[in-house]
Structures are given as C-alpha cells and as structure tokens.
Scaffold this motif. Structure first.
Motif, mmCIF file in Angstrom:
data_model
loop_
_atom_site.group_PDB
_atom_site.id
_atom_site.type_symbol
_atom_site.label_atom_id
_atom_site.label_comp_id
_atom_site.label_asym_id
_atom_site.label_seq_id
_atom_site.Cartn_x
_atom_site.Cartn_y
_atom_site.Cartn_z
ATOM 1 N N ALA A 179 -18.272 -55.895 -107.084
ATOM 2 C CA ALA A 179 -18.374 -57.166 -105.967
ATOM 3 C C ALA A 179 -16.631 -56.658 -106.009
ATOM 4 O O ALA A 179 -15.802 -56.718 -104.316
ATOM 5 N N ALA A 180 -15.732 -56.537 -106.370
ATOM 6 C CA ALA A 180 -14.208 -56.702 -106.016
ATOM 7 C C ALA A 180 -14.068 -55.736 -105.776
ATOM 8 O O ALA A 180 -13.408 -55.689 -104.410
ATOM 9 N N ALA A 181 -14.567 -54.310 -105.969
ATOM 10 C CA ALA A 181 -14.195 -53.030 -105.387
ATOM 11 C C ALA A 181 -14.700 -53.522 -103.283
ATOM 12 O O ALA A 181 -14.495 -52.711 -102.991
ATOM 13 N N PHE A 182 -15.985 -53.698 -103.479
ATOM 14 C CA PHE A 182 -16.159 -54.036 -101.467
ATOM 15 C C PHE A 182 -15.389 -55.566 -101.641
ATOM 16 O O PHE A 182 -14.896 -54.940 -100.361
ATOM 17 N N TRP A 183 -15.718 -56.138 -101.799
ATOM 18 C CA TRP A 183 -13.406 -56.954 -100.917
ATOM 19 C C TRP A 183 -12.686 -56.136 -101.226
ATOM 20 O O TRP A 183 -12.093 -56.396 -100.370
ATOM 21 N N GLN A 184 -12.269 -55.161 -102.011
ATOM 22 C CA GLN A 184 -11.141 -54.990 -101.303
ATOM 23 C C GLN A 184 -11.250 -53.593 -100.450
ATOM 24 O O GLN A 184 -9.628 -53.360 -99.882
ATOM 25 N N GLU A 185 -12.383 -52.904 -100.334
ATOM 26 C CA GLU A 185 -12.600 -51.986 -99.425
ATOM 27 C C GLU A 185 -12.515 -52.661 -98.166
ATOM 28 O O GLU A 185 -12.257 -52.138 -96.404
ATOM 29 N N ARG A 186 -12.605 -54.141 -97.596
ATOM 30 C CA ARG A 186 -13.426 -54.575 -96.479
ATOM 31 C C ARG A 186 -11.759 -55.926 -95.644
ATOM 32 O O ARG A 186 -11.644 -56.352 -94.636
ATOM 33 N N PHE A 187 -11.587 -55.773 -97.109
ATOM 34 C CA PHE A 187 -10.283 -57.551 -96.619
ATOM 35 C C PHE A 187 -8.939 -56.898 -97.009
ATOM 36 O O PHE A 187 -9.428 -55.930 -97.838
ATOM 37 N N PRO A 188 -8.221 -57.954 -96.517
ATOM 38 C CA PRO A 188 -7.030 -57.510 -96.817
ATOM 39 C C PRO A 188 -6.218 -57.453 -98.155
ATOM 40 O O PRO A 188 -6.757 -58.564 -99.358
ATOM 41 N N SER A 189 -5.505 -57.487 -98.935
ATOM 42 C CA SER A 189 -4.470 -56.695 -99.664
ATOM 43 C C SER A 189 -4.093 -58.059 -100.667
ATOM 44 O O SER A 189 -3.792 -59.061 -100.007
ATOM 45 N N SER A 190 -4.678 -57.781 -101.828
ATOM 46 C CA SER A 190 -4.087 -59.356 -102.047
ATOM 47 C C SER A 190 -2.864 -59.776 -103.040
ATOM 48 O O SER A 190 -2.849 -58.499 -102.920
ATOM 49 N N PRO A 191 -1.979 -60.485 -102.498
ATOM 50 C CA PRO A 191 -0.359 -60.470 -103.634
ATOM 51 C C PRO A 191 -0.625 -60.823 -105.222
ATOM 52 O O PRO A 191 -0.157 -60.604 -106.104
ATOM 53 N N LEU A 192 -1.758 -60.914 -105.556
ATOM 54 C CA LEU A 192 -2.475 -60.761 -106.879
ATOM 55 C C LEU A 192 -3.124 -60.393 -107.328
ATOM 56 O O LEU A 192 -4.280 -61.938 -106.798
#
Length: 160
Positions: A102-115
C-alpha cells in the motif's frame, strides 16, 4: 535515521521527531513534551487506542504541560504509546498505509512526504502539512486499498 526501531526518511521539509531511542515511560514523556513544544497536541495511548476518554477535546486545544506530565508519569495503567492529534490544530495530515504494498502504491501516485515512518505493524505513515485553508478529514480504505487518512477528527500513533 532510526529512532525507537522506526525508520525515518526525511526530505526537504523539516518535520523532526524526538531523539529518544528507548520505548519506556520516561521516553514517552520526553517525546510527548517535545511534540507539544512543536505545537502538536498529543494524547496517551494504550495500544492504538486513546487512554483518556475525552481525547477529542484536544482537537480544539493543546494539552497543557501539566496534563502531559500527569498522563505520562502517573496512574495505575501507564500509557504504552502516544498519539499526535491530526488536523487543523496540529496542521498535520497522516496517510497510514497498512502494508509495504500500500505504501509503494501511495508513493508511486502522490507527492512525496516530508517524513516517512515505518510503523511497528509493518506499515508506513506519511506525514504532510495540512494544506492552508483546506479541511482534510479522516478516511478509511482510500482507493480501495489498505490506506487511511488521518486529518481533522483523528490522531496517528507516533514514535518513540
């Protein structure tokens, strides 16, 4: 960086967590004070649940230092963790991915997180600043995945 067994991957925005490396009552108290000093409302947790019945009051006000000291130093059932209240007051939104997929899915599609924080349960928390003027509310099962959003009306478990 590794703090209390959680991995932190920092990007350009400076959201930092306390520097404690142990998970005992003293380190919870120190972490809670440090979060409070950053302006983030904190609450004590037992497991993943609030240890105080009236925790929702801290969506509209920060706890006092005295309240925090009491929660993390007294009582017959000390808290096992702490939470940061998300939403307008803390200006934080947390995307909670319950698995690495789920984290990989999120990272591929949405802006990067500051933390980014690896959780104890094998998931990942992505921390974001609450967009100015926006109201981001809690949501579960975002995009049909094991992804939850913690915004106004919610809280996220936090290190240590």
């Amino acid at each position: 960086m590794c703090i209390a067994g959680a991995l932190f991957f920092e990007s350009s925005m400076r959201l930092e967590f306390p520097s404690q490396t142990t998970r005992d009552d003293v380190s919870l108290a120190v972490a809670a004070r440090e979060y409070l000093d950053r302006g983030w409302p904190v609450i004590p947790l037992v497991g993943k649940l609030p240890a105080i019945p009236a925790w929702k009051g801290f969506q509209s006000r920060r706890p006092t230092r005295t309240e925090v000291e009491t929660w993390f130093s007294e009582g017959t059932r000390p808290p096992s963790g702490l939470g940061i209240v998300t939403g307008k007051l803390s200006r934080l939104v947390v995307v909670d991915c319950d698995s690495l997929a789920a984290a990989a899915f999120w990272q591929e599609r949405f802006p990067s997180s500051p933390l980014v924080v690896a959780t104890g349960g094998g998931g990942v928390h992505f921390y974001y600043a609450m967009p100015e003027g926006a109201e981001v509310r809690n949501r579960a099962g975002v995009l049909g995945r094991k992804i939850d959003v913690r915004g106004e009306g919610g809280f996220a478990t936090a290190p240590p």
